[in-house]
Design a protein around this motif. Structure first.
Motif, PDB file in Angstrom:
ATOM      1  N   SER A   1     -41.629  -6.286   4.752  1.00  0.00           N
ATOM      2  CA  SER A   1     -41.509  -7.698   5.102  1.00  0.00           C
ATOM      3  C   SER A   1     -40.270  -8.017   5.931  1.00  0.00           C
TER       4      SER A   1
ATOM      5  N   ARG B   1     -49.172  -2.809  -5.047  1.00  0.00           N
ATOM      6  CA  ARG B   1     -48.231  -3.938  -4.998  1.00  0.00           C
ATOM      7  C   ARG B   1     -48.888  -5.189  -5.570  1.00  0.00           C
TER       8      ARG B   1
ATOM      9  N   VAL C   1     -37.897   7.628  -0.819  1.00  0.00           N
ATOM     10  CA  VAL C   1     -37.164   8.453   0.146  1.00  0.00           C
ATOM     11  C   VAL C   1     -35.907   7.725   0.618  1.00  0.00           C
TER      12      VAL C   1
END
Ligand code: NDP
Length: 445
Positions: free
Chosen positions: A264, A134, A242
């Motif tokens: 988050s 990320r 998923v």
């Protein structure tokens, strides 16, 4: 727990200190296979359970790489080759800062039983790194993947060990990994990795398979009770691979997903999540979930709320391990949830599973419900071996058949062993029995 298994469990705890997630995964399996151990004393004599709890091979390696500013980083890479009695080691790679040996061992252990349950010829393994993709540029991710594969390549192969994606490892990462494997080995060995892009040997429906498969499994659970997804409100945690394809299939089957999350926060959209927007935010722009609520006026975003407090009839935890705790489970039961189906690996804590059981909520464990991903990977291996490629429709039909068979095997095994409706017992006993039979046949290796 069965007395013989209690002693084995204690030995696993002593020999693998600090690996709490691995301990949890082993405990959950050993707690439920007692009846199978009694029925097959020949397995105990061959010390099958002790051998199943010990990986065949554990590989840990250094992964040095350089960021866009020229700074050097050192990550740790893992591959745990857990059990190859049924076929080559098979299981994904996870790139996430929380990854350590115990994480990979828990995932690899789960994978052994999951893969056995699919009925396909695949053993179990798992790997990954504490690298966090990320916020990294594509070039940084590429350099990391190349360094990771520069060590991993010597341990894998289409007849040895076949990795795939998992958290943090999607089509971008798999492309870079495959490119480096091809360069180092000078072999276009498509079957060495699954989850590949369609243009270089990937298979239709692999991307969708875990989410679609979980939804098919839960649909079968509902159908067994004369019910279905039609008109049901559904909560899906996560918004990665998923989760996104779970949302897609739930909507296609007539359900309405009213909440999703990321690390988050949580989005509550009572009118039903807008999947195209969600995909654009998470798959294309790789943004945070608060952007969703900025675009959809009636949706609410909250950074600090539990997704399990949102009323639903079906809950599909699809983010990460231990995300559904006892409080969350109590809220689900209180609000009339009928089924919890695990899209993620071990997202439900043992306490939460107990609360669901006491509250009469049907519980479909991940090693059964999320096996669609690895099943589609095995279909990708089949296509690579025969240099064939199947249509989307054919691949989806195969996936659906596999999930229905898998459900029915868990259901029937639970009945056979006197635990009707207990999918945890059904999945663990059915998976264990298949692996044990193969291990016995192969001798002491
Ligand atoms: P992705 O990396 O694509 O997505 C993970 C999602 O979970 C992201 O939205 C992430 O948010 C979110 N997330 C991570 N930690 C938390 C948290 N603590 N609370 C809320 N959300 C969180 O991974 P996958 O979708 O591939 O995998 C999800 C789960 O499914 C894992 O347990 C994986 O092992 C399992 N699984 C995956 C298979 C596959 O084929 N991909 C097959 C079988 C199981 P953020 O973006 O903020 O990090």
């Amino acid at each position: 727990m069965h007395q013989t298994l209690e002693a084995i469990h204690q030995r696993v705890l002593d020999r693998n200190p600090g690996e709490t997630e691995f301990h949890q995964a082993v405990h959950e399996v050993l707690e439920s296979i007692g009846p199978a151990v009694d029925k097959h004393p020949e397995y105990a004599q061959a010390r099958i359970v002790e051998r199943i709890c010990e990986p065949e091979r554990q590989i840990i390696f250094r992964v040095p790489w350089e960021d866009d500013n020229g700074d050097i980083h050192i990550n740790r890479g893992f591959r745990v080759e857990f059990n190859s009695a049924l076929g080559p080691f098979k299981g994904g790679l996870r790139f996430h800062p929380s990854v350590m040996l115990g994480t990979v061992k828990f995932l690899g252990f789960e994978q052994v039983f999951k893969n056995a349950l699919t009925g396909l010829p695949i053993g179990g393994g798992k790997g990954g790194s504490d690298f966090d993709p990320r916020g990294r540029s594509d070039r940084e991710v590429m350099r990391f993947c190349q360094s990771f594969m520069t060590e991993l390549y010597r341990h894998i192969g289409e007849y040895t060990d076949v990795p795939a994606g998992d958290m943090g490892v999607g089509s971008r990462e798999l492309g870079f990994l495959f490119g480096q494997y091809k360069r180092i080995t000078n072999r276009y060995e498509s079957g060495v990795l699954t989850g590949k892009g369609l243009v270089y040997g990937g298979a239709q429906v692999r991307r969708e398979a875990t989410g679609y498969g979980c939804t098919y499994f839960v649909e079968r659970v509902l159908r067994t009770r004369g019910d279905g997804f039609e008109g049901k409100d559904v909560v899906v945690s996560g918004s990665g691979n998923v989760a996104l394809y779970t949302v897609e299939k739930v909507h296609q089957l007539g359900g309405r997903v009213v909440a999703v999350s990321d690390s988050s926060g949580v989005v509550h959209d009572p009118e039903g999540v807008d999947l195209e927007l969600l995909k654009e935010i998470k798959e294309v722009r790789r943004e945070r979930l608060d952007v969703y609520a900025e675009k959809i006026g009636h949706a609410e975003y909250a950074a600090d709320r539990s997704i399990w407090d949102i009323p639903c009839q079906v809950a599909l935890p699809s983010a990460t391990q231990n995300e559904l705790d006892a409080d969350g489970a109590a809220a689900l039961a209180r609000n009339g949830c009928l089924v919890v189906g695990e899209g993620a690996n071990m997202p439900t804590t043992p306490e939460a599973a107990r609360v669901l059981h006491e509250g009469g909520v049907i519980f479909a464990p991940g090693k059964a419900a999320n096996a669609g991903g690895v099943a589609a990977s095995a279909l990708e291996m089949q296509q690579n071996a025969s240099r064939d490629s199947w249509s989307f429709e054919h691949s989806e039909n195969r996936l659906r058949e596999i999930m229905i068979d898998l459900h029915d095997r868990c259901h029937a095994t639970a009945e056979e062993y006197g635990r009707p409706g207990d999918y945890v017992a059904g999945a663990n006993i059915a998976g264990y029995s298949r692996v044990a039979e193969a291990m016995l046949a192969l001798g002491l290796v």
